[in-house]
Design an enzyme around this catalytic site. Structure first.
Site, PDB file in Angstrom:
ATOM      1  N   GLY A  22      -9.723  -3.834   5.681  1.00  0.00           N
ATOM      2  CA  GLY A  22      -7.450  -4.039   5.407  1.00  0.00           C
ATOM      3  C   GLY A  22      -6.821  -2.853   5.579  1.00  0.00           C
ATOM      4  O   GLY A  22      -7.711  -1.273   5.143  1.00  0.00           O
ATOM      5  N   HIS A  23      -5.765  -2.881   4.938  1.00  0.00           N
ATOM      6  CA  HIS A  23      -4.812  -1.912   4.797  1.00  0.00           C
ATOM      7  C   HIS A  23      -4.503  -1.268   3.870  1.00  0.00           C
ATOM      8  O   HIS A  23      -3.493  -0.862   3.232  1.00  0.00           O
ATOM      9  CB  HIS A  23      -3.915  -2.423   6.230  1.00  0.00           C
ATOM     10  CG  HIS A  23      -4.047  -1.474   7.508  1.00  0.00           C
ATOM     11  ND1 HIS A  23      -2.992  -1.424   8.443  1.00  0.00           N
ATOM     12  CD2 HIS A  23      -5.261  -1.553   8.313  1.00  0.00           C
ATOM     13  CE1 HIS A  23      -3.519  -1.698   9.811  1.00  0.00           C
ATOM     14  NE2 HIS A  23      -4.752  -1.664   9.532  1.00  0.00           N
ATOM     15  N   GLY A  24      -4.944  -1.894   3.389  1.00  0.00           N
ATOM     16  CA  GLY A  24      -4.841  -1.936   1.338  1.00  0.00           C
ATOM     17  C   GLY A  24      -3.245  -3.236   0.779  1.00  0.00           C
ATOM     18  O   GLY A  24      -3.012  -4.002   1.298  1.00  0.00           O
TER      19      GLY A  24
END
Ligand SMILES: *[C@@H]1O[C@H](CO)[C@@H](O)[C@H](O)[C@H]1NC(C)=O
Length: 390
Positions: free
Chosen positions: A239-241
């Protein structure tokens, strides 16, 4: 004599429990309202009929979704209702994979203006595959439907829910107060576009804890107008955090204040903890933000502030009006997949104020790591690796 007493006691205890359960909650099974657990026949109107009897009940009610697969089209559960409503879900609720049939509202399951709604268990499957293909092929596609949303609501609990393959955001919280999301499992492929795990905006008092989030965009994103957020025990990745922002997309925008992210693990994510804002004028802000006790495992940008978030088309040569202040990073350890493990790229016109780094150890495994600071004021204490640029 002694045994007899115990029996009488147990008998009356059971009686009391049954008495209270039956007198305090109305139970409504969606199947008795006509819903079909075959995953094929549309159960939307049957769920709505169950909701409507729960909603007008003077007593608290439980809507029960038994095992099986229930196909639902776009559905809005409107409040306000007379009393508390629990959804107890043992089955799976599936969306049509035909994204056109969900319409253009951007919502699949929407709770609107509800108070005291709780969701326990269950799986919702957004069947996003065809929609992602449409997006990736660059065709003109309808807006992707968020899987489950709460708007203009208060006192909401989501516990033990699994959300799979949303067409866009998995769980969206908008204009809400007092929301608890816990023990949830969110899963979509790492390359599915804009499938944020949990997205919050214009809300206050939101707690997100014990979540496993593997997705194609932010695991959690906290957006404009959101205050008093507690995020704890999240396993994020792929994911992107966890992001605050994007902020500053509007020139007149409510800020973000008092957000804590603690005791979480990021695995192979693009970012760990990020604050991002568009590089254009805005009166937005992010302040009193705490990131602590975090583990980064091969994360590309473990600690990042990016105030130059921009598509070239939209904001040439401008700087972000968003004011970022009072952000602390404490006890963050692990590995960085890029050499710049700490990156603060703040606005030229509104430098970041009061950033604090304490006990950071982020190791770049293929060389020496660095930190980078632009337009930043702050301090560091304790050991900071890579060497602090504050
Ligand atoms: C910050 O938010 C938390 C809830 O996440 C709350 O308990 C606390 O009181 C808030 N702090 C302030 C200063 O408002």
């Amino acid at each position: 004599m002694f045994h007899k007493k115990i029996h009488i006691f147990l008998f009356s205890a059971t009686f009391i429990i049954i008495f209270f359960e039956t007198s305090n909650a109305v139970s409504i099974n969606v199947v008795s309202h006509g819903a079909k657990p075959d995953g094929k026949q549309d159960s939307t109107k049957h769920f709505l009929s169950a909701w409507s009897s729960a909603c007008k009940s003077n007593e608290a009610s439980t809507i029960y979704v038994p095992q099986g697969s229930f196909l639902l089209n776009q559905v809005t559960f409107w409040g306000p209702c007379m009393n508390k409503i629990d959804f107890k879900i043992d089955g799976t609720i599936v969306a049509p994979s035909n994204y056109v049939s969900l319409g253009n509202s951007g919502y699949w399951i929407l709770f609107m203006k509800v108070n005291r709604v709780s969701i326990y268990g269950g799986t919702i499957d957004g069947k996003g595959d065809d929609y992602w293909h449409c997006r990736k092929a660059g065709k003109s596609c309808p807006p992707g439907a968020r899987s489950i949303s709460f708007s203009w609501s208060k006192n909401v609990l989501v516990s033990g829910l699994t959300s799979l393959n949303s067409k866009s955001i998995h769980i969206a919280v908008d204009h809400c107060k007092n929301v608890v999301i816990k023990d949830v499992n969110i899963k979509a492929p790492s390359r599915s576009p804009n499938t944020d795990g949990i997205n919050v905006q214009f809300s206050t008092l939101v707690t997100i804890s014990h979540a496993t989030i593997m997705t194609g965009d932010d695991c959690i994103s906290i957006n404009q107008g959101t205050t008093h957020v507690w995020i704890e025990r999240i396993a994020c990745g792929p994911g992107h955090g966890i992001s605050i922002g994007s902020l500053g997309s509007y020139s007149n925008e409510a800020g973000v204040e008092n957000v804590t992210v603690t005791d979480s693990v990021f695995t192979k994510t693009d970012n760990g903890v990020r604050i991002k804002s568009w590089a254009k004028p805005s009166n937005g802000y992010a302040r009193d933000i705490k990131f602590r006790n975090l583990i980064m495992q091969n994360v590309y940008n473990p600690i990042i502030i990016d105030q130059r978030y921009c598509s070239k088309r939209e904001c040439p040569h401008q700087s972000s009006g968003v004011k970022i202040s009072g952000v602390s990073y404490e006890h963050i350890k692990g590995t960085s997949a890029s050499p710049v493990a700490i990156k603060f790229d703040c606005s030229q016109s509104n430098p970041c104020q009061g950033l604090k780094l304490k006990d950071i150890k982020l190791v770049y495994l293929r060389g020496s790591g660095t930190s980078s600071c632009k337009n930043v004021a702050g301090s560091s204490t304790g050991v900071v690796i890579p060497k602090s640029c504050l």
